[in-house]
Design a protein around this motif. Structure first.
Motif, PDB file in Angstrom:
ATOM      1  N   ILE A 236       0.837  -1.202   0.000  1.00  0.00           N
ATOM      2  CA  ILE A 236       0.000   0.000   0.000  1.00  0.00           C
ATOM      3  C   ILE A 236       0.871   1.250   0.000  1.00  0.00           C
ATOM      4  CG2 ILE A 236      -1.777   1.274   1.270  1.00  0.00           C
ATOM      5  CD1 ILE A 236      -2.555  -1.322   2.614  1.00  0.00           C
ATOM      6  N   ALA A 237       1.906   1.189   0.813  1.00  0.00           N
ATOM      7  CA  ALA A 237       2.845   2.299   0.985  1.00  0.00           C
ATOM      8  C   ALA A 237       4.154   1.687   1.448  1.00  0.00           C
ATOM      9  CB  ALA A 237       2.308   3.296   2.020  1.00  0.00           C
ATOM     10  N   PRO A 238       5.256   2.423   1.373  1.00  0.00           N
ATOM     11  CA  PRO A 238       6.516   1.861   1.878  1.00  0.00           C
ATOM     12  C   PRO A 238       6.367   1.380   3.320  1.00  0.00           C
ATOM     13  CG  PRO A 238       6.944   3.860   0.639  1.00  0.00           C
ATOM     14  CD  PRO A 238       5.451   3.757   0.772  1.00  0.00           C
ATOM     15  N   GLY A 239       6.635   0.124   3.538  1.00  0.00           N
ATOM     16  CA  GLY A 239       6.553  -0.428   4.885  1.00  0.00           C
ATOM     17  C   GLY A 239       5.192  -0.943   5.297  1.00  0.00           C
ATOM     18  N   ALA A 240       4.232  -0.984   4.367  1.00  0.00           N
ATOM     19  CA  ALA A 240       2.887  -1.436   4.735  1.00  0.00           C
ATOM     20  C   ALA A 240       2.256  -2.225   3.594  1.00  0.00           C
ATOM     21  CB  ALA A 240       2.003  -0.242   5.087  1.00  0.00           C
ATOM     22  N   THR A 241       1.538  -3.294   3.955  1.00  0.00           N
ATOM     23  CA  THR A 241       0.894  -4.137   2.950  1.00  0.00           C
ATOM     24  C   THR A 241      -0.548  -4.462   3.339  1.00  0.00           C
ATOM     25  OG1 THR A 241       1.719  -6.149   4.047  1.00  0.00           O
ATOM     26  CG2 THR A 241       3.029  -5.268   2.205  1.00  0.00           C
ATOM     27  N   LEU A 242      -1.372  -4.613   2.322  1.00  0.00           N
ATOM     28  CA  LEU A 242      -2.707  -5.178   2.487  1.00  0.00           C
ATOM     29  C   LEU A 242      -2.563  -6.679   2.318  1.00  0.00           C
ATOM     30  CD1 LEU A 242      -5.853  -5.136   2.593  1.00  0.00           C
ATOM     31  CD2 LEU A 242      -5.796  -4.883   0.090  1.00  0.00           C
ATOM     32  N   ASN A 243      -3.073  -7.445   3.293  1.00  0.00           N
ATOM     33  CA  ASN A 243      -2.930  -8.893   3.271  1.00  0.00           C
ATOM     34  C   ASN A 243      -4.291  -9.566   3.192  1.00  0.00           C
ATOM     35  OD1 ASN A 243       0.143  -9.612   4.235  1.00  0.00           O
ATOM     36  ND2 ASN A 243      -0.581  -7.633   4.983  1.00  0.00           N
ATOM     37  N   PHE A 244      -4.421 -10.508   2.276  1.00  0.00           N
ATOM     38  CA  PHE A 244      -5.646 -11.290   2.105  1.00  0.00           C
ATOM     39  C   PHE A 244      -5.355 -12.728   2.495  1.00  0.00           C
ATOM     40  CE2 PHE A 244      -7.774 -14.388  -0.647  1.00  0.00           C
ATOM     41  CZ  PHE A 244      -9.111 -14.134  -0.372  1.00  0.00           C
ATOM     42  N   PHE A 245      -6.224 -13.293   3.330  1.00  0.00           N
ATOM     43  CA  PHE A 245      -6.088 -14.679   3.758  1.00  0.00           C
ATOM     44  C   PHE A 245      -7.363 -15.441   3.416  1.00  0.00           C
ATOM     45  CE2 PHE A 245      -3.375 -12.178   6.500  1.00  0.00           C
ATOM     46  CZ  PHE A 245      -2.210 -12.927   6.592  1.00  0.00           C
ATOM     47  N   GLN A 246      -7.204 -16.624   2.856  1.00  0.00           N
ATOM     48  CA  GLN A 246      -8.334 -17.507   2.597  1.00  0.00           C
ATOM     49  C   GLN A 246      -8.082 -18.821   3.330  1.00  0.00           C
ATOM     50  OE1 GLN A 246     -10.226 -17.961  -1.402  1.00  0.00           O
ATOM     51  NE2 GLN A 246      -9.655 -20.122  -1.175  1.00  0.00           N
ATOM     52  N   ASP A 247      -8.868 -19.061   4.365  1.00  0.00           N
ATOM     53  CA  ASP A 247      -8.698 -20.256   5.191  1.00  0.00           C
ATOM     54  C   ASP A 247      -9.695 -21.314   4.735  1.00  0.00           C
ATOM     55  OD1 ASP A 247      -8.717 -22.185   7.265  1.00  0.00           O
ATOM     56  OD2 ASP A 247      -7.893 -20.717   8.660  1.00  0.00           O
TER      57      ASP A 247
ATOM     58  N   VAL B 263      -4.050  -5.101   7.535  1.00  0.00           N
ATOM     59  CA  VAL B 263      -2.895  -4.315   7.108  1.00  0.00           C
ATOM     60  C   VAL B 263      -1.732  -4.666   8.028  1.00  0.00           C
ATOM     61  CG1 VAL B 263      -1.897  -2.013   6.898  1.00  0.00           C
ATOM     62  CG2 VAL B 263      -4.249  -2.429   6.156  1.00  0.00           C
ATOM     63  N   MET B 264      -0.573  -4.937   7.447  1.00  0.00           N
ATOM     64  CA  MET B 264       0.638  -5.190   8.224  1.00  0.00           C
ATOM     65  C   MET B 264       1.664  -4.104   7.907  1.00  0.00           C
ATOM     66  SD  MET B 264       1.095  -9.312   8.123  1.00  0.00           S
ATOM     67  CE  MET B 264      -0.259 -10.397   8.642  1.00  0.00           C
ATOM     68  N   SER B 265       2.381  -3.697   8.950  1.00  0.00           N
ATOM     69  CA  SER B 265       3.333  -2.600   8.779  1.00  0.00           C
ATOM     70  C   SER B 265       4.548  -2.792   9.669  1.00  0.00           C
ATOM     71  CB  SER B 265       2.666  -1.261   9.112  1.00  0.00           C
ATOM     72  OG  SER B 265       3.625  -0.225   9.156  1.00  0.00           O
ATOM     73  N   GLY B 266       5.705  -2.505   9.105  1.00  0.00           N
ATOM     74  CA  GLY B 266       6.931  -2.489   9.893  1.00  0.00           C
ATOM     75  C   GLY B 266       7.162  -1.156  10.558  1.00  0.00           C
TER      76      GLY B 266
END
Length: 200
Positions: A56-67, A77-80
């Motif tokens: 999405i931006a430097p250091g951040a991602t949109l994460n999709f999970f299918q269980d 959203v995950m971010s460092g």
């Protein structure tokens, strides 16, 4: 199961209304111009969900999970750069993704038409619950943990695992010691261990 690790912070999870939603989420990310950074297959036998991620931006991602084991899909959203930064990106990240809100997740646990649907609704609510303790969810999960149907009690333990709320430690202890089903007692014991031991 999605957990924060290695200095990466995670926003709360948002449960999608549609289970098979990979294509629609990928199309949204493409429209936003977000490059894909992760494409990992799931492993149903081991309970590992499929995962896709877009920057999405430097250091951040949109994460999709299918269980495929629990038959639920969700995003976060995950971010460092810290949890606050991840949370700030949530309105942008889910702007065009069809997700349940809190009221819907809570009410679906009570409104389910049968035991199978209620068990699924409990698990979805656990996945989509806020990161901070919430009395509405707590009451519903406690009720599910005391249900006479084993599948619903097991779903409650799943939900509690996802919340990581320490307020459930004593309840997990009770389930691990007294549930009529050995498998549920053992499952609750494993979750309790993940919580760091018995409650006070």
């Amino acid at each position: 199961m999605s957990l924060s690790s290695g200095g990466v912070s995670r926003s709360r999870r948002f449960v999608l209304r549609q289970f098979r939603a990979e294509e629609s989420v990928a199309e949204f990310a493409a429209r936003m111009g977000w490059p894909m950074t992760v494409d990992l297959p799931g492993d149903k036998r081991r309970g590992v969900p499929r995962r896709l991620a877009w920057q999405i931006a430097p250091g951040a991602t949109l994460n999709f999970f299918q269980d495929d084991t629990l038959r639920v899909s969700y995003v976060s959203v995950m971010s460092g750069l810290g949890r606050e930064f991840a949370d700030q990106l949530i309105p942008l990240a889910v702007a065009e993704i069809d997700v349940y809100d809190d009221s819907e997740l809570v009410h679906r646990m009570d409104d389910a038409g049968n035991e199978k649907e209620r068990a699924k609704a409990v698990i979805q609510a656990g996945i989509g619950a806020p990161r901070e303790f919430d009395e509405r969810y707590y009451a519903c999960f406690l009720q599910a943990a005391e249900n006479r149907t084993p599948a619903i009690r097991e779903a409650a333990v799943h939900a509690i695992f996802y919340t990581k709320w320490q307020e459930f430690a004593d309840i997990l202890t009770d389930i691990s010691e007294a549930d009529p089903k050995k498998a549920i007692r053992e499952f609750a014991g494993r979750v309790l261990t993940a919580f760091g031991g018995a409650g006070s």
